[in-house]
Design an enzyme around this catalytic site. Structure first.
Site, mmCIF file in Angstrom:
data_model
loop_
_atom_site.group_PDB
_atom_site.id
_atom_site.type_symbol
_atom_site.label_atom_id
_atom_site.label_comp_id
_atom_site.label_asym_id
_atom_site.label_seq_id
_atom_site.Cartn_x
_atom_site.Cartn_y
_atom_site.Cartn_z
ATOM 1 N N ARG A 556 46.766 41.896 38.186
ATOM 2 C CA ARG A 556 46.781 43.258 38.705
ATOM 3 C C ARG A 556 45.476 43.578 39.436
ATOM 4 N NH1 ARG A 556 51.829 45.773 38.110
ATOM 5 N NH2 ARG A 556 50.637 47.582 38.774
ATOM 6 N N VAL A 557 45.617 44.310 40.497
ATOM 7 C CA VAL A 557 44.422 44.793 41.188
ATOM 8 C C VAL A 557 44.196 46.274 40.887
ATOM 9 C CG1 VAL A 557 44.483 43.093 43.033
ATOM 10 C CG2 VAL A 557 45.752 45.238 43.295
ATOM 11 N N ASP A 558 45.123 46.869 40.131
ATOM 12 C CA ASP A 558 44.932 48.266 39.734
ATOM 13 C C ASP A 558 44.541 48.300 38.260
ATOM 14 O OD1 ASP A 558 47.257 47.478 38.537
ATOM 15 O OD2 ASP A 558 48.539 48.941 39.547
ATOM 16 N N ASP A 559 44.546 49.474 37.668
ATOM 17 C CA ASP A 559 44.072 49.569 36.291
ATOM 18 C C ASP A 559 45.202 49.425 35.295
ATOM 19 O OD1 ASP A 559 41.363 49.830 36.946
ATOM 20 O OD2 ASP A 559 41.780 51.862 37.639
#
Ligand code: 6R9
Length: 688
Positions: A556-559
């Protein structure tokens, strides 16, 4: 209509790859070459399907894949209609097979497949298989938590049981379009309940039975079900979990907020708890065994439009409360059936076991719908993979002669033979090359291809996955896109990057299994998935593509954190932590975890004057367990007098991740922090 480019970037790669010696018959026995030998680069590490496998494979060559893939993107309507025609439709869809707007700049995003087509997915899973002479085939083999407890249902028996539950639901007034919440462990009653809803056109919303009362209440309040289906208790390992108590708490919480549920159908799970000791609310609670068997085993199907909703499944995002991902009937049916068939090279003689719980998307698409639509025999296991010992998984494989084994890359080695296996599957998180090799060499005796399937709750089915037999694999790569899927890698400005590259993984144009909206919040659907990179669906994952066109997912590049395949938003854990009166602020990041893939690491700032203590640490963890569920409990609490923030007040998680993984010499530039001194304070407290 779906506008599709004729030749995508990756096609050119596959075309060039197709000249590799990967066609059936031409495949040299290269397995020996790759075993145990370290290669210069992971990218050059090719694992070819064996001759034996390729000879019998549904898709025996890269050329064959290429032909089908080309048609799937050049003529999606024709490609998917041909497949859809193999199912039963009360009446066919209109002339427009697919209509969509995937580009936010052109107005509201929407997707429709097979609109106007009238069908029922439960009918296609059960009646269709019974009618074609497979009524006596085993649909489910169920293995209980305790050794020696097992059961099975043929397609005919499963149909009867589904009809009884469907008749009960109809009788208490559940109608097409009504929501039904299912909070059950992996008993056969769980997929039975899902299929019963689908039969009468009700929209099921399964909540994983590891979620807390608060989480369950939140979901109940969002979708307002007429009825909740549950059981009194379940044994997980040696522990008894009182699910009914959790449901009771959730129902009184939602009643307080004005959402009351009329009925709670409770299965008496005698292996865990007897009814006499179960708390009960007369008038609302009903024992499953007292009413369901009294209903007819025949139940008329509610025929629904392809675009009528089939289910809601809540999933975590990077911000805010969980999102109700909504899937519809027709496209989802066609997509899960087709992905199951090809990615696992499914044959009618296979015995298939997917270790996922139906509380997650994998259990929807690949325990229930995908396999049953193919008439498969499915193994369902109630318990934990390591109970009572780490050999349990392989016991089950041997007991049922499992041929296709689909699991998350969290596994246990043992002494048992796994001769029956022929295809392995992996899902939920990136599988690193050494774990891949272990799975391949030890579990699969170096003979079973691994289908490393990349997909999401939102995508409904596999998006990037190997088609075993069609081409060589690279350990750690999910390989190529499935039919109809056009992946795109973009840079931070949203510009598509060609060739060998890394960036953000997006998808251009819809596939039949695409989710249609977030329940009750279409705006959030557009904002989360279609606004970050206009023109595309944004997956939230990072990805690279190598020189041969293989895709490598990097996480994932998000939280969002992936703990043992459970998707958890850092924001959810943070808001649980700060709900504790002594917690002033919290920042949560994922760290590498040997067993769980990722672990939860929480930086916590206490209210002024509150001292650090072990007791408080435990209380904070308990708070998260109670608000979300035990699986979301932080593995570590790191006391933080302050958090590293930019001058505009944004927490710099990049720095927190480095501190959490003790990569202290890689902190990077900290000069933009409002107070660079907090970094030293955090490092000083790292082992407190
Ligand atoms: C099916 C499922 C989705 C997220 C996804 C990604 C990660 C899933 C993966 C994988 C690398 C794979 N993920 N499969 N990463 N390789 N084969 O897990 O759905 O719970 O919604 O999670 O899981 O990060 O974005 P879901």
């Amino acid at each position: 209509n779906c506008s599709l480019n004729t030749t995508t970037n990756h096609l050119r790669h596959v075309e060039s790859m197709a000249v590799l010696p990967s066609g059936a018959g031409k495949i040299p026995r290269l397995n020996a070459v790759i075993l145990g030998e370290a290669l210069a680069s992971e990218e050059d590490d090719l694992v070819f399907p064996s001759d034996d496998f390729a000879r019998q494979a549904l898709l025996p060559s890269a050329q064959k894949y290429l032909e089908m893939y080309k048609r799937s993107v050049e003529d999606p309507a024709g490609f998917w209609s041909d497949i859809a025609s193999q199912f039963l439709w009360k009446s066919k869809w209109g002339d427009t097979v697919c209509s969509e707007n995937f580009d936010i700049r052109n107005g509201n995003v929407y997707v429709q497949w097979f609109k106007g087509g009238i069908t029922n997915i439960c009918y296609n899973c059960l009646d269709r298989n019974v009618d074609s002479g497979n009524g006596d085939k085993i649909a489910f083999h169920w293995e209980g938590n305790e050794r020696g407890f097992h059961d099975s249902l043929t397609y005919t028996q499963l149909l009867s049981q589904v009809c009884q539950v469907a008749n009960y639901l109809r009788d208490i007034g559940v109608k097409k379009g009504d929501a039904v919440v299912i909070y059950l462990p992996m008993l056969m009653e769980l997929p039975i309940a899902m299929l019963a809803c689908a039969r009468i056109g009700a929209v099921h919303s399964v909540v994983f039975a590891g979620f807390s009362a608060d989480s369950l209440a939140q979901r109940i309040m969002d979708c307002k079900p007429k009825v909740v289906l549950t059981c009194n208790a379940v044994k997980r390992g040696s522990k008894v979990i009182h699910l009914k108590d959790i449901v009771d708490a959730a129902l009184s919480e939602s009643a307080k907020n004005g959402i009351s549920v009329d009925a709670c159908l409770t299965y008496e799970n005698r292996s865990a708890m007897m009814r006499e000791t179960t708390k009960w609310q007369d008038g609302r609670d009903i024992w499953w065994q007292d009413v369901v068997p009294t209903y007819s085993t025949i139940c008329e199907v509610e025929w629904v439009d392809a675009e009528d909703p089939l289910f809601l499944l809540y999933t975590s995002g990077s911000t805010g409360k969980p999102k109700g991902v909504l899937h519809t009937t027709g496209g989802y049916m066609v997509y899960t059936a087709t992905t199951f068939k090809y990615a696992f090279d499914y044959k009618p003689s296979d015995i298939y076991w997917c270790t996922a719980d139906c509380g997650w998307i994998t259990g929807h698409s690949y325990v229930t719908y995908g396999p049953l639509l193919n008439g498969a025999t499915v193994v369902i296991y109630e318990g934990a993979p390591n109970y009572p010992d780490p050999g349990r998984c392989w016991d089950i494989v041997d007991k049922f002669k499992v041929t296709i084994f689909y699991t998350a890359p969290t596994l246990y080695v043992t002494r048992y033979s796994r001769k029956s296996l022929r295809v392995l599957g992996s899902v939920g998180e990136p599988i690193n090359p050494s774990a891949w090799r272990w799975f391949f060499n030890v579990v699969g005796d170096s003979r079973c291809p691994i289908s490393d399937t990349w997909w999401q709750t939102e995508t409904g089915g596999f998006m990037i996955a190997p088609l075993p037999g069609a081409w060589p694999q690279k350990p750690g790569s999910a390989t190529f896109p499935f039919f109809g899927v056009q992946p795109v890698i973009v840079d931070e400005k949203g510009v598509e990057i060609e060739g060998e590259c890394s960036g953000y993984l997006c998808v251009k144009s819809s596939w039949p299994g695409t989710f249609r909206t977030l329940y009750g919040d279409h705006e959030r659907y557009e904002t989360t998935y279609f606004k970050p990179f206009p023109g595309y669906y944004f997956s939230g994952d990072g990805c690279s593509r190598d020189k041969d066109g293989y895709y490598w997912l990097t996480g994932r590049v998000d939280d969002v954190i992936n703990v043992s395949g459970h998707r958890i938003g850092t924001a959810e854990v943070e808001s649980a932590l700060v709900s504790h009166p002594q917690c002033a602020e919290a920042a949560v990041v994922g760290v590498e975890h040997e067993v769980k893939g990722q672990g939860i690491y929480a930086f916590v700032t206490l209210v002024d004057g509150i001292p650090y203590s072990e007791e408080l640490r435990r209380n904070l963890i308990t708070t998260v367990r109670n608000q979300i569920g035990p699986f979301a409990a932080p593995d570590r609490i790191h006391w933080a007098p302050g958090l590293p923030k930019t001058r505009s007040g944004k927490i710099m998680r990049r720095i927190l991740r480095k501190i959490a993984s003790r990569q202290l010499d890689e902190l990077g530039d900290t000069s933009t922090l409002a107070d660079p001194g907090v970094v030293d304070q955090l490092i000083a407290l790292a082992d407190c």
